[in-house]
Each structure stands twice: as C-alpha cells, then as structure tokens.
Design an enzyme around this catalytic site. Sequence first.
Site, PDB file in Angstrom:
ATOM      1  N   VAL A  75       2.084   2.748  -6.860  1.00 17.79           N
ATOM      2  CA  VAL A  75       2.575   1.483  -6.293  1.00 17.79           C
ATOM      3  C   VAL A  75       1.884   0.308  -6.972  1.00 17.79           C
ATOM      4  O   VAL A  75       2.538  -0.663  -7.384  1.00 17.79           O
ATOM      5  CB  VAL A  75       2.375   1.434  -4.750  1.00 17.79           C
ATOM      6  CG1 VAL A  75       2.656   0.036  -4.212  1.00 17.79           C
ATOM      7  CG2 VAL A  75       3.259   2.467  -4.064  1.00 17.79           C
ATOM      8  N   VAL A  78       3.195  -0.188 -10.556  1.00 19.82           N
ATOM      9  CA  VAL A  78       4.540  -0.772 -10.615  1.00 19.82           C
ATOM     10  C   VAL A  78       4.536  -2.218 -10.107  1.00 19.82           C
ATOM     11  O   VAL A  78       5.169  -3.087 -10.691  1.00 19.82           O
ATOM     12  CB  VAL A  78       5.549   0.093  -9.835  1.00 19.82           C
ATOM     13  CG1 VAL A  78       6.896  -0.602  -9.698  1.00 19.82           C
ATOM     14  CG2 VAL A  78       5.721   1.447 -10.527  1.00 19.82           C
ATOM     15  N   GLU A  79       3.816  -2.464  -9.033  1.00 18.33           N
ATOM     16  CA  GLU A  79       3.830  -3.805  -8.430  1.00 18.33           C
ATOM     17  C   GLU A  79       3.134  -4.855  -9.290  1.00 18.33           C
ATOM     18  O   GLU A  79       3.662  -5.947  -9.469  1.00 18.33           O
ATOM     19  CB  GLU A  79       3.170  -3.772  -7.041  1.00 18.33           C
ATOM     20  CG  GLU A  79       4.020  -3.125  -5.973  1.00 18.33           C
ATOM     21  CD  GLU A  79       5.180  -3.982  -5.502  1.00 18.33           C
ATOM     22  OE1 GLU A  79       5.624  -4.886  -6.231  1.00 18.33           O
ATOM     23  OE2 GLU A  79       5.652  -3.739  -4.393  1.00 18.33           O
ATOM     24  N   SER A  80       1.937  -4.533  -9.787  1.00  9.89           N
ATOM     25  CA  SER A  80       1.141  -5.576 -10.444  1.00  9.89           C
ATOM     26  C   SER A  80       0.561  -5.160 -11.785  1.00  9.89           C
ATOM     27  O   SER A  80      -0.085  -5.987 -12.438  1.00  9.89           O
ATOM     28  CB  SER A  80      -0.015  -5.978  -9.523  1.00  9.89           C
ATOM     29  OG  SER A  80      -0.933  -4.895  -9.405  1.00  9.89           O
ATOM     30  N   TYR A 142       8.872  -0.579   1.773  1.00 15.86           N
ATOM     31  CA  TYR A 142       7.793  -1.389   1.211  1.00 15.86           C
ATOM     32  C   TYR A 142       8.384  -2.511   0.356  1.00 15.86           C
ATOM     33  O   TYR A 142       7.928  -3.640   0.404  1.00 15.86           O
ATOM     34  CB  TYR A 142       6.850  -0.518   0.376  1.00 15.86           C
ATOM     35  CG  TYR A 142       5.589  -1.210  -0.051  1.00 15.86           C
ATOM     36  CD1 TYR A 142       4.438  -1.135   0.723  1.00 15.86           C
ATOM     37  CD2 TYR A 142       5.536  -1.958  -1.217  1.00 15.86           C
ATOM     38  CE1 TYR A 142       3.277  -1.787   0.346  1.00 15.86           C
ATOM     39  CE2 TYR A 142       4.392  -2.614  -1.612  1.00 15.86           C
ATOM     40  CZ  TYR A 142       3.253  -2.524  -0.825  1.00 15.86           C
ATOM     41  OH  TYR A 142       2.105  -3.176  -1.198  1.00 15.86           O
TER      42      TYR A 142
END
Length: 177
Positions: A75, A78-80, A142
């Site tokens: 996560v 991928v997110e940051s 999410y």
Amino acid sequence: MSNLYAHAVARMYALWQRVEQLSTTAPAPSDSVSFARALQAARRSLTATLPAGIGELIERIAQEEGVDQALVRAVVQVESGGNPNAVSPKGAMGLMQLMPRTAEAMGVQDPFDPEQNLRGGVRLLRGLLQEFGDVRLALAAYNAGGPAVRRYGGIPPYAETQKFVQRVVALWQGEGR
C-alpha cells in the site's frame, strides 16, 4: 523518493503487466521468458526500495496492529512510493496518502510524520479488512471509501480504484503471498 522514481516504478509495473498479458496469449521464446522472470524478480523487490527507516516502521506498526506487513508495504509503495512528504492532487498526504478527514478520524495530528501516518493508515486498513473480510474489497474501500464498495457490492467500477487494487495485490503477492 522523487516523482521521477515513482513514475519509473509505475512504468516498469505497466511493462510487467503487458509482458504477463502477452505471455498468456502466446508461447514465449526463451529470451522473453528470461526477461519476464527478470521483471517478476524486479517487481518482487520493489517494496525493498523503501527507505530503511520506513521499512522498520512498517514492520513494527503492522505487527502491533495485526496487519500483514507485506500488505502495508505494498500500500505504501503504491500510494506514495515511500515518500513521507507526498501530497496527491486530491489532497491525500504522507506515506499512506490519508485524506485530511481520514487522518483526523484516525487520530493523526501530523500526516507528514511517518509514524503517525502509518499508524493511522494501518488502523484504517485493519478496520476495512475486518469489515469486508477480503483483501481486495478492503483495498477498494481504502481507495474509494467503504460506502462505494457497499453500494456496488464489490470493487467499484472506477478505473483508479481498480488499478489501485490490482497494483497493491500484485506487489503484495510478489512478497510471497
């Protein structure tokens, strides 16, 4: 982590998806198989590119919160891309890209503090995993919110959400799942 690095990782992942797609439709010559294996190994090591301190925080907080650390790593990647100062065009902040209201609801006072952001994001993820009982649905919630997942009875038909779930699951499975 720079935007250039995150873009390069995203391009590599897109290339890997194309290689996988092509390899399922036609027999691949041995050079292509070797290339595909090399890309798969690179994909599996992506989460290892997180800064050491971030990796250690993920390990500790995931263990404390009872969430699979490989999932949390995926996560974050991928997110940051592991950038604690990341800000999305929509205003999501930090490692786990928490929106301001979500950060507040999770007790995060400083969304750019890696520990606070991770703790809030992992708590949110844990709650979604408990609520939906399925990793893919929890990831969709999410990204798009629980109401959207409930409204559609599954992963919403939003391209961004579908891509997010696919990318996180691919990285997570690359960790040996």
